[in-house]
Design an enzyme around this catalytic site. Structure first.
Site, PDB file in Angstrom:
ATOM      1  N   GLU A 115      40.034  38.565  46.608  1.00 53.76           N
ATOM      2  CA  GLU A 115      40.338  39.198  47.908  1.00 53.76           C
ATOM      3  C   GLU A 115      39.905  40.663  47.930  1.00 53.76           C
ATOM      4  O   GLU A 115      40.547  41.503  48.557  1.00 53.76           O
ATOM      5  CB  GLU A 115      41.836  39.116  48.220  1.00 53.76           C
ATOM      6  CG  GLU A 115      42.238  37.856  48.906  1.00 53.76           C
ATOM      7  CD  GLU A 115      41.313  37.473  50.025  1.00 53.76           C
ATOM      8  OE1 GLU A 115      40.907  36.316  50.046  1.00 53.76           O
ATOM      9  OE2 GLU A 115      40.953  38.330  50.865  1.00 53.76           O
TER      10      GLU A 115
HETATM   11  C1  LIG Z   1      40.283  32.465  40.368  1.00 59.17           C
HETATM   12  C2  LIG Z   1      39.404  32.944  41.463  1.00 59.17           C
HETATM   13  C3  LIG Z   1      39.645  32.519  42.764  1.00 59.17           C
HETATM   14  C4  LIG Z   1      38.811  32.947  43.804  1.00 59.17           C
HETATM   15  N1  LIG Z   1      38.998  32.438  45.077  1.00 59.17           N
HETATM   16  C5  LIG Z   1      38.052  32.681  46.011  1.00 59.17           C
HETATM   17  C6  LIG Z   1      38.069  31.992  47.278  1.00 59.17           C
HETATM   18  O1  LIG Z   1      38.973  31.195  47.579  1.00 59.17           O
HETATM   19  N2  LIG Z   1      37.050  32.222  48.147  1.00 59.17           N
HETATM   20  C7  LIG Z   1      36.032  33.075  47.865  1.00 59.17           C
HETATM   21  O2  LIG Z   1      35.136  33.219  48.689  1.00 59.17           O
HETATM   22  N3  LIG Z   1      35.986  33.757  46.690  1.00 59.17           N
HETATM   23  C8  LIG Z   1      36.961  33.573  45.765  1.00 59.17           C
HETATM   24  N4  LIG Z   1      36.908  34.232  44.561  1.00 59.17           N
HETATM   25  C9  LIG Z   1      35.850  35.202  44.330  1.00 59.17           C
HETATM   26  C10 LIG Z   1      36.359  36.627  44.293  1.00 59.17           C
HETATM   27  O3  LIG Z   1      36.768  37.035  45.582  1.00 59.17           O
HETATM   28  C11 LIG Z   1      35.237  37.507  43.701  1.00 59.17           C
HETATM   29  O4  LIG Z   1      35.174  37.189  42.320  1.00 59.17           O
HETATM   30  C12 LIG Z   1      35.472  38.975  43.929  1.00 59.17           C
HETATM   31  O5  LIG Z   1      35.314  39.274  45.285  1.00 59.17           O
HETATM   32  C13 LIG Z   1      34.518  39.854  43.121  1.00 59.17           C
HETATM   33  O6  LIG Z   1      33.187  39.426  43.247  1.00 59.17           O
HETATM   34  P1  LIG Z   1      32.311  39.190  41.925  1.00 59.17           P
HETATM   35  O7  LIG Z   1      33.110  38.356  41.015  1.00 59.17           O
HETATM   36  O8  LIG Z   1      30.992  38.684  42.324  1.00 59.17           O
HETATM   37  O9  LIG Z   1      32.177  40.629  41.267  1.00 59.17           O
HETATM   38  P2  LIG Z   1      31.098  41.755  41.661  1.00 59.17           P
HETATM   39  O10 LIG Z   1      31.058  41.922  43.118  1.00 59.17           O
HETATM   40  O11 LIG Z   1      29.827  41.444  40.953  1.00 59.17           O
HETATM   41  O12 LIG Z   1      31.764  43.035  41.025  1.00 59.17           O
HETATM   42  C14 LIG Z   1      31.803  43.260  39.606  1.00 59.17           C
HETATM   43  C15 LIG Z   1      32.559  44.560  39.332  1.00 59.17           C
HETATM   44  O13 LIG Z   1      31.868  45.657  39.955  1.00 59.17           O
HETATM   45  C16 LIG Z   1      32.734  46.364  40.834  1.00 59.17           C
HETATM   46  N5  LIG Z   1      31.994  46.763  42.028  1.00 59.17           N
HETATM   47  C17 LIG Z   1      31.175  46.013  42.800  1.00 59.17           C
HETATM   48  N6  LIG Z   1      30.697  46.753  43.809  1.00 59.17           N
HETATM   49  C18 LIG Z   1      31.225  47.978  43.682  1.00 59.17           C
HETATM   50  C19 LIG Z   1      31.123  49.198  44.408  1.00 59.17           C
HETATM   51  N7  LIG Z   1      30.381  49.279  45.503  1.00 59.17           N
HETATM   52  N8  LIG Z   1      31.827  50.279  43.972  1.00 59.17           N
HETATM   53  C20 LIG Z   1      32.589  50.208  42.864  1.00 59.17           C
HETATM   54  N9  LIG Z   1      32.721  49.088  42.145  1.00 59.17           N
HETATM   55  C21 LIG Z   1      32.049  47.993  42.542  1.00 59.17           C
HETATM   56  C22 LIG Z   1      33.824  45.370  41.193  1.00 59.17           C
HETATM   57  O14 LIG Z   1      35.007  46.038  41.552  1.00 59.17           O
HETATM   58  C23 LIG Z   1      33.969  44.580  39.900  1.00 59.17           C
HETATM   59  O15 LIG Z   1      34.813  45.274  39.032  1.00 59.17           O
HETATM   60  C24 LIG Z   1      37.755  33.847  43.528  1.00 59.17           C
HETATM   61  C25 LIG Z   1      37.544  34.293  42.215  1.00 59.17           C
HETATM   62  C26 LIG Z   1      38.329  33.836  41.200  1.00 59.17           C
HETATM   63  C27 LIG Z   1      38.008  34.293  39.791  1.00 59.17           C
END
Ligand SMILES: Cc1cc2nc3c(=O)[nH]c(=O)nc-3n(C[C@H](O)[C@H](O)[C@H](O)COP(=O)(O)OP(=O)(O)OC[C@H]3O[C@@H](n4cnc5c(N)ncnc54)[C@H](O)[C@@H]3O)c2cc1C
Length: 597
Positions: free
Chosen positions: A444
């Site tokens: 989220e």
């Molecule tokens: C158990 C689980 C349930 C989930 N459920 C859902 C769901 O129901 N529906 C859905 O759509 N998604 C879902 N997700 C996905 C989740 O919302 C994403 O994992 C999350 O939004 C982060 O995206 P990412 O994993 O691609 O990390 P990335 O976006 O690649 O980020 C990696 C790191 O970089 C940091 N970062 C990225 N951009 C910036 C910035 N501009 N400034 C500073 N820091 C930054 C982030 O904070 C993070 O620490 C789920 C994930 C998990 C693990």
């Protein structure tokens, strides 16, 4: 050995009736006028019973068993007992608790839905993720769905016979939804064919209900690049026509479920859309705005998840600290008849317990306050009140989400620490809370994304409108109690630190004009600063509310002493965050990327 859970009814009632005075609020809020204390208590007590008796016993076994996936049938089996518990949840009318009556719901305010959700998540967070996603889908359909979509899709979700999901994330796009590739090709019948792969989809597949309604972000042909070219679609697992007839299986299938650190009873699915029939919801290319309707609700709900885990971990740590005998108090034996004193006599154990208690009870008041704003925004007849609630809510949402979940990481870790090695091993069930809490600062929108939302969008893009309102509210509270000697110890430091909040914001604003990286460099510290000040406000309010309530002396004393601890030992963290904010972006960007290794 499993952990115990007792819903914190007394503190919830205190937050609702004494701190937030919801009875006064509801008396003039359309659709809430009939909600008296007796009725609210009845709902809370039933929710407590259901959570304690049905959900809590499934928590640890659900974690051990996890979900399983059958690749031949693309089906997911949830842990034993989860499905039956969902049936009981539906039979009890909980699925539509806060949904509109016109759609078959009970129309209760979110202010009552929020503590119910807290109890459910304390009892069994993994199980709670299934109804959580339905709640988001209900909001999206309610606010932007067409009449036929509400009729066909909303009603079964409200009834609990279908559930909802939120499909945003793709392998290459998480925080940056502008990168998403899933395509939507218009069909002759007005629907679209959705093609692409979504990952990490909570409750994407399960065995609770026959149909699952996915809300999917995808791009229409010719859509602009980035977030301005995203549209939102309803894609049911089984096709449904405009008259509500359920047809054949749609071309959407679960490809796998993830193996993960915690939340093992919650199915995290890879979802493959292969020309699946989907219906546009809301306007083309405005999908992100539509998704924000779901996300804002879900962000508050994830904040409550953090609160819920903290509460359960704390209850158990407190019990353990009272029973476990180790060493003597430094000032001499407190229980000379026992071979050693209980852990609770030791200074640092008390620090760990009070840190949890102060973050939990302060966080609960903040979270429930945000829920009252949702209700005012949705229901008030007065335009000004609605606009004001919306502005405040949009400002506080990233704080509630990030602060309550970051606090959960701290609180569950402290609770585990109180158990020592017995916390680290699986037997006592404490390590599950640490593992379960870890995801709450990630999904989220990560803490970093919440912080950018707070500082970038809610402060600078909206000219600090929400902050201004919140500061006015704090100032009004402080001046109302300025001559109250018994509150001076809280009101004076609160007024001082709230005054600094505007100064720090201006400092970042000026720097950001010269260097936009200043926003990203300051954002997370700024968010923590904001969170600690917000909790200080709710602690001061809590003491004032307790003093003028009919609660007994012990209750009042506990509130005052916890607030005193918060102001003495937790609020000073805000100064460290302020110093980090004021240190500017310089030290973060001075080093070339190549020098990091
Ligand atoms: C158990 C689980 C349930 C989930 N459920 C859902 C769901 O129901 N529906 C859905 O759509 N998604 C879902 N997700 C996905 C989740 O919302 C994403 O994992 C999350 O939004 C982060 O995206 P990412 O994993 O691609 O990390 P990335 O976006 O690649 O980020 C990696 C790191 O970089 C940091 N970062 C990225 N951009 C910036 C910035 N501009 N400034 C500073 N820091 C930054 C982030 O904070 C993070 O620490 C789920 C994930 C998990 C693990």
């Amino acid at each position: 050995m499993t952990t115990h859970y007792t819903a914190p009814l007394a503190d919830v009632r205190f937050a609702l009736y004494d701190v937030l005075q919801v009875e006064k609020l509801f008396a003039h809020l359309p659709g809430c006028e009939a909600l008296n204390r007796e009725l609210m208590d009845a709902v809370l007590e039933e929710a407590a019973k259901f959570s304690q008796a049905v959900l809590a016993p499934l928590n640890q076994p659900g974690d051990q068993q996890g979900c399983s996936f059958d690749k031949n049938t693309a089906s997911v089996t949830t842990p034993e007992g989860f499905k039956r518990a969902y049936q009981q949840f539906v039979e009890g009318g909980w699925a539509g608790l806060t949904a509109p009556e016109a759609s078959g719901g009970q129309g209760l305010p979110e202010t009552i839905g929020a503590p119910v959700k807290e109890f459910i998540d304390s009892a069994n967070l993994a199980w709670g993720t299934y109804p959580l996603l339905s709640h988001g889908a209900i909001e999206a359909l309610r606010v932007i769905g067409e009449d036929w979509q509400r009729e066909v899709f909303l009603k079964p979700i409200v009834a609990g016979t279908w559930t909802g999901t939120m499909c945003l994330t793709e392998a290459h796009c998480g925080s940056d939804l502008g990168l998403l590739k899933t395509r939507a090709e218009p069909n002759a019948d007005g629907s679209c064919a959705i093609t692409g792969t979504k990952i990490f989809i909570t409750a994407g597949e399960h065995d609770f209900t026959d149909n699952i309604v996915h809300l999917v972000l995808a791009r229409l042909p010719g859509a602009p690049a980035g977030v301005k070219g995203i549209s939102l679609f309803i894609v049911p697992k089984f096709k449904v026509d405009r008259e509500g007839h359920v047809g054949e299986r749609n071309a959407v299938r679960c490809g796998a479920i993830e193996h993960k650190m915690g939340l093992k009873g919650s199915a995290t699915c890879v979802m493959n859309f292969d020309g699946a029939q989907g219906w546009l919801i809301g306007e083309p290319n405005r999908g992100l705005n539509a998704m924000f309707v779901m996300m804002n609700t879900a962000r508050l709900a994830v904040g409550l998840q953090g609160l819920a885990l903290s509460e359960r971990a704390y209850q158990n740590a407190l019990g353990y600290a009272r029973e476990r005998l180790q060493m003597r108090a430094l000032s001499g034996a407190k229980f000379p008849d026992k071979p050693a004193d209980p852990l609770i006599v030791h200074g640092d154990v008390r620090r760990m317990l009070l840190t949890q208690k102060s973050l939990i009870e302060g966080g609960r008041a903040l979270g429930l306050y945000a829920a009252t704003l949702v209700d005012i925004q949705h229901r008030s007849k007065e335009d000004d009140a609605r606009v004001q609630a919306e502005t405040l809510l949009s400002f506080l949402t990233p704080i509630v989400k990030a602060m309550l979940t970051e606090n959960a990481i701290e609180c569950t870790n402290l609770a585990l620490q109180i158990y020592g090695g017995h916390g680290y091993i699986a037997e006592h069930g404490m390590e599950q809370y640490v593992r379960d809490a870890r995801i709450t600062t990630i999904y989220e929108g990560t803490t970093q994304i919440q912080a950018l939302d707070l500082l970038g969008r809610k402060i600078f893009q909206q000219q600090g409108a929400g902050l201004k309102l919140f500061l006015e509210e704090i100032a009004a509270f402080c001046s109302r109690h300025a001559s109250d000697e018994s509150l001076k110890e809280f009101v004076v430091p609160l007024a001082a630190i709230a005054g600094e909040w505007a100064d720090i914001t201006q400092t970042i604003g000026k720097r950001a004009m010269a260097n936009p990286d200043e926003i990203g460099a300051a954002a997370v510290d700024y968010l923590f600063y904001s969170g600690y000040v917000a909790l200080a406000y709710f602690w001061a309010r809590s003491v004032a509310a307790a003093d003028s309530s009919s609660h007994n002396q012990d209750f009042k004393q506990a509130k005052r002493l916890t607030a005193r601890f918060y102001f003495a030992r937790i609020l000073p963290r805000a100064s460290a965050h302020r110093a980090a904010v004021e240190a500017s972006a310089e030290s973060l960007f001075a080093m070339a990327d190549a020098l990091f290794d």
